[in-house]
Scaffold this motif. Structure first.
Motif, PDB file in Angstrom:
ATOM      1  N   SER A 266       0.806  -0.890  -0.065  1.00  0.00           N
ATOM      2  CA  SER A 266      -0.198   0.003   0.073  1.00  0.00           C
ATOM      3  C   SER A 266       0.724   1.239  -0.039  1.00  0.00           C
ATOM      4  O   SER A 266       0.353   2.399   0.014  1.00  0.00           O
ATOM      5  CB  SER A 266      -0.789  -0.053   1.252  1.00  0.00           C
ATOM      6  N   VAL A 269       0.005   4.222  -2.103  1.00  0.00           N
ATOM      7  CA  VAL A 269      -1.297   4.811  -1.684  1.00  0.00           C
ATOM      8  C   VAL A 269      -1.021   5.982  -0.436  1.00  0.00           C
ATOM      9  O   VAL A 269      -1.454   6.880  -0.587  1.00  0.00           O
ATOM     10  CB  VAL A 269      -2.468   3.772  -1.273  1.00  0.00           C
ATOM     11  N   ALA A 272       0.711   9.014  -1.311  1.00  0.00           N
ATOM     12  CA  ALA A 272      -0.069   9.769  -1.898  1.00  0.00           C
ATOM     13  C   ALA A 272      -1.139  10.554  -1.104  1.00  0.00           C
ATOM     14  O   ALA A 272      -1.046  12.066  -1.415  1.00  0.00           O
ATOM     15  CB  ALA A 272      -0.891   9.116  -3.183  1.00  0.00           C
ATOM     16  N   VAL A 273      -1.616   9.833  -0.109  1.00  0.00           N
ATOM     17  CA  VAL A 273      -2.441  10.493   0.876  1.00  0.00           C
ATOM     18  C   VAL A 273      -1.531  11.225   1.604  1.00  0.00           C
ATOM     19  O   VAL A 273      -1.966  12.541   2.046  1.00  0.00           O
ATOM     20  CB  VAL A 273      -3.146   9.259   1.785  1.00  0.00           C
ATOM     21  N   ARG A 276      -0.835  14.625  -0.289  1.00  0.00           N
ATOM     22  CA  ARG A 276      -2.125  15.463  -0.429  1.00  0.00           C
ATOM     23  C   ARG A 276      -2.476  16.196   0.899  1.00  0.00           C
ATOM     24  O   ARG A 276      -3.016  17.310   0.665  1.00  0.00           O
ATOM     25  CB  ARG A 276      -3.358  14.588  -0.703  1.00  0.00           C
TER      26      ARG A 276
ATOM     27  N   THR B 248      -9.817  10.672   1.313  1.00  0.00           N
ATOM     28  CA  THR B 248      -8.709  10.687   0.368  1.00  0.00           C
ATOM     29  C   THR B 248      -8.035   9.292   0.355  1.00  0.00           C
ATOM     30  O   THR B 248      -7.424   8.912  -0.677  1.00  0.00           O
ATOM     31  CB  THR B 248      -7.676  11.730   1.082  1.00  0.00           C
ATOM     32  N   GLU B 251     -10.291   7.458  -2.159  1.00  0.00           N
ATOM     33  CA  GLU B 251      -9.939   7.754  -3.547  1.00  0.00           C
ATOM     34  C   GLU B 251      -8.560   7.026  -3.851  1.00  0.00           C
ATOM     35  O   GLU B 251      -8.586   6.762  -4.911  1.00  0.00           O
ATOM     36  CB  GLU B 251      -9.824   9.227  -3.440  1.00  0.00           C
ATOM     37  N   GLU B 252      -7.690   7.207  -3.234  1.00  0.00           N
ATOM     38  CA  GLU B 252      -6.176   6.834  -3.593  1.00  0.00           C
ATOM     39  C   GLU B 252      -6.123   5.227  -3.657  1.00  0.00           C
ATOM     40  O   GLU B 252      -5.449   4.840  -4.571  1.00  0.00           O
ATOM     41  CB  GLU B 252      -5.108   7.209  -2.406  1.00  0.00           C
ATOM     42  N   ARG B 255      -7.559   4.129  -7.161  1.00  0.00           N
ATOM     43  CA  ARG B 255      -7.112   4.827  -8.391  1.00  0.00           C
ATOM     44  C   ARG B 255      -6.619   3.883  -9.487  1.00  0.00           C
ATOM     45  O   ARG B 255      -6.558   4.180 -10.514  1.00  0.00           O
ATOM     46  CB  ARG B 255      -6.002   5.813  -7.997  1.00  0.00           C
ATOM     47  N   ARG B 259      -3.907  -0.942  -6.916  1.00  0.00           N
ATOM     48  CA  ARG B 259      -4.267  -0.230  -5.730  1.00  0.00           C
ATOM     49  C   ARG B 259      -5.503  -0.793  -5.061  1.00  0.00           C
ATOM     50  O   ARG B 259      -5.564  -0.770  -3.835  1.00  0.00           O
ATOM     51  CB  ARG B 259      -4.486   1.280  -5.935  1.00  0.00           C
TER      52      ARG B 259
END
Lengths: 344, 344
Positions: A266, A269, A272-273, A276, B248, B251-252, B255, B259
């Protein structure tokens, strides 16, 4: 036009070790930006490496440093040759169009207010920052701690300042302005926010009414106005929640070998979180309502984050945030003095 | 001793469809709890299924319902036979030792205050809830919105009330009490919190000084005191951040196909994190400072969450929260009236 930014190199947890490399790197990318690095020459010069000072990169000597915990009044009176004070002075003198500091927030506010003065019609400057929201955009919130007690008039002025900041930087001429309250109904809240709501309704701004704490992150409004006590508590509590969720994720992913594999899978992911939510991305709080652009970087900023604060300073100058606030304040309907006295 | 709880069955987003089954299930597990289900018989009786009313399960007719958006003053004046009012009346009459409602918070506060009255020395009741912290425990926070403007004396009283709640429920006789402020230094904040700090210092409580928003989630204090405006904004902003992080993550993880596999592998972890943050687990805010136990369930509570609120009501009665607050208030040092006038 070249925009010149005065950089208080001595502020922040890391001082010149972060601010100087960040400034140099930022300038390499931006041919239109001039920098004045402010601080003791002995602390800055060794960090310049291959760079040689010239018209676009100047050094300005300052012999003092404002301590991170120094009382603002003391910094104002006793540190007249501090890197912070000299950087703000450069804006006042017109040698720079903006100044950036990662130093003591209270001192920066006190010095900026004393040296630059507030814009016509602005009682007190406010601190504004952007926070990510669920619409994938940003919500601008102010005040974040400069003013612990606010009058309705000040809250209305914060609305004008925040709206003009968003209008300038996001090119959205009618940003939605919300007033932070404990319910959306008009009858909610204390007398100050109720009166502020009336003033905002009459302000000509795109005022959408009361918003609640979660609306900041829902993106219900582009600008959320509140007094500095509430704003500071909300901002820090938000950081606390984000930290707790992060720590809980880490703990749970480490609980067994199998889960550690899941964490590995993961990783993109989670990165990315984290990215953000990363507050470094939107580092740089604006001290609004002053006759000049002053940006406060987070004290713990690294080079990436400090460069964001520099970027923000340049954007605010280029998009004329100060001029926009000035014009909007001048265009406000003149409040009759009688109801103001009666209500406050 | 059997503890009897009056249940306002009509409150909340789902009304009796949630409150009645939750109450019945809770009672099946607790032989020491008696319930009085309050509401229109026609709405409750069909939900009783196999249960037959008896001494431990009574029904009490109430013909009116307080609307979720009804102004508290109107509910107080016009809804004298509402399920909420009748449930609170049962506490006043001594037929029940506590009441639980998922209804309109403002109305519940107004009715409870009018019917039950405040304890000696308590100016205004406050709403307290627990929030999870990074130490794996809970932080109790008050006020959460009952009082938008507070005097220093009220903030001090909130400290007493919160400390006695934690002392009773957590069996910790010296819970750490912190005052929410915008910095830890004594000089921070407005005049109200500065004076409240002095009163808390003299209160005999285990007062640890100022805390900031993130301290709520760090677990720096067991009790965090603030006015209802700040508490409400902080609570809702915290919910907003948690929601945003959750959205979030979702969403990630969605994607790409890869994932989505990672999400599947991580499901136990994500569930564990969600569970630890789950506000349903600590549903049930306490209306403190009243002459009786009143618990407010979240309006959106499901059966599990509503049962938690019932559990909380029973625990507060069993551990004598009201009596503890009464004793502690009586033991407070008498403040000389002159400095109080001078400072406020």
């Amino acid at each position: 036009m070249t925009i010149t930014v005065a950089v208080d190199c001595m502020g922040g947890d890391h001082g010149p070790a972060v601010t100087v490399p960040a400034a140099l790197e930022f300038q390499r990318e931006r041919a239109d930006v001039g920098l004045i690095l402010v601080g003791p020459g002995g602390a800055i010069a060794p960090l310049l490496r291959a760079e040689t000072p010239g018209p676009r990169l100047r050094l300005r000597e300052a012999t003092q440093v404002v301590g991170m915990d120094e009382p603002p009044a003391q910094a104002l009176r006793m540190k007249k040759d501090s890197s912070m004070r000299v950087a703000v002075n450069l804006v006042k003198a017109g040698e720079a169009q903006a100044c950036v500091s990662a130093g003591n927030t209270g001192a920066l506010m006190a010095i900026s207010r004393f040296v630059l003065k507030t814009l016509p019609g602005i009682d007190r400057p406010a601190i504004a920052t952007v926070l990510p929201n669920m619409r994938g955009g940003y919500t601008t919130m102010l005040d974040l701690g400069a003013n612990v007690d606010c009058t309705p008039e000040q809250l209305m002025q914060f609305g004008v300042m925040g709206a003009m900041l968003v209008a300038a930087l996001e090119h959205d001429e009618r940003p939605r302005v919300g007033l932070l309250n404990i319910g959306v109904e008009d009858i909610k809240g204390n007398d100050t926010v109720k009166r502020a709501a009336e003033l905002l309704k009459d302000s000509g701004l795109n005022y959408i009414g009361n918003v609640e704490g979660d609306d900041i992150y829902k993106g219900t409004a582009d600008v959320v106005v509140c007094d500095g006590f509430v704003g500071n508590a909300v901002l820090k509590a938000s950081e606390g929640v984000a930290q707790m969720v992060g720590a809980t994720l880490k703990e749970e992913f480490a609980r067994s070998a199998l889960r550690r594999v899941a964490a590995l899978v993961s990783l993109p992911v989670l990165r990315a979180v984290k990215d953000r939510m990363d507050h470094r991305r939107y580092n740089g709080a604006s001290l609004l309502g002053l006759r000049g652009v002053v940006i406060k970087s987070h004290g713990s900023a690294d080079e990436y984050a400090f460069a964001q604060a520099l970027r923000r300073a340049v954007e605010e100058v280029r998009n004329e945030v100060v001029e926009r606030i000035t014009r909007r304040m001048a265009a406000l309907p003149q409040a009759p003095s009688l109801p103001r006295f009666a209500a406050t």
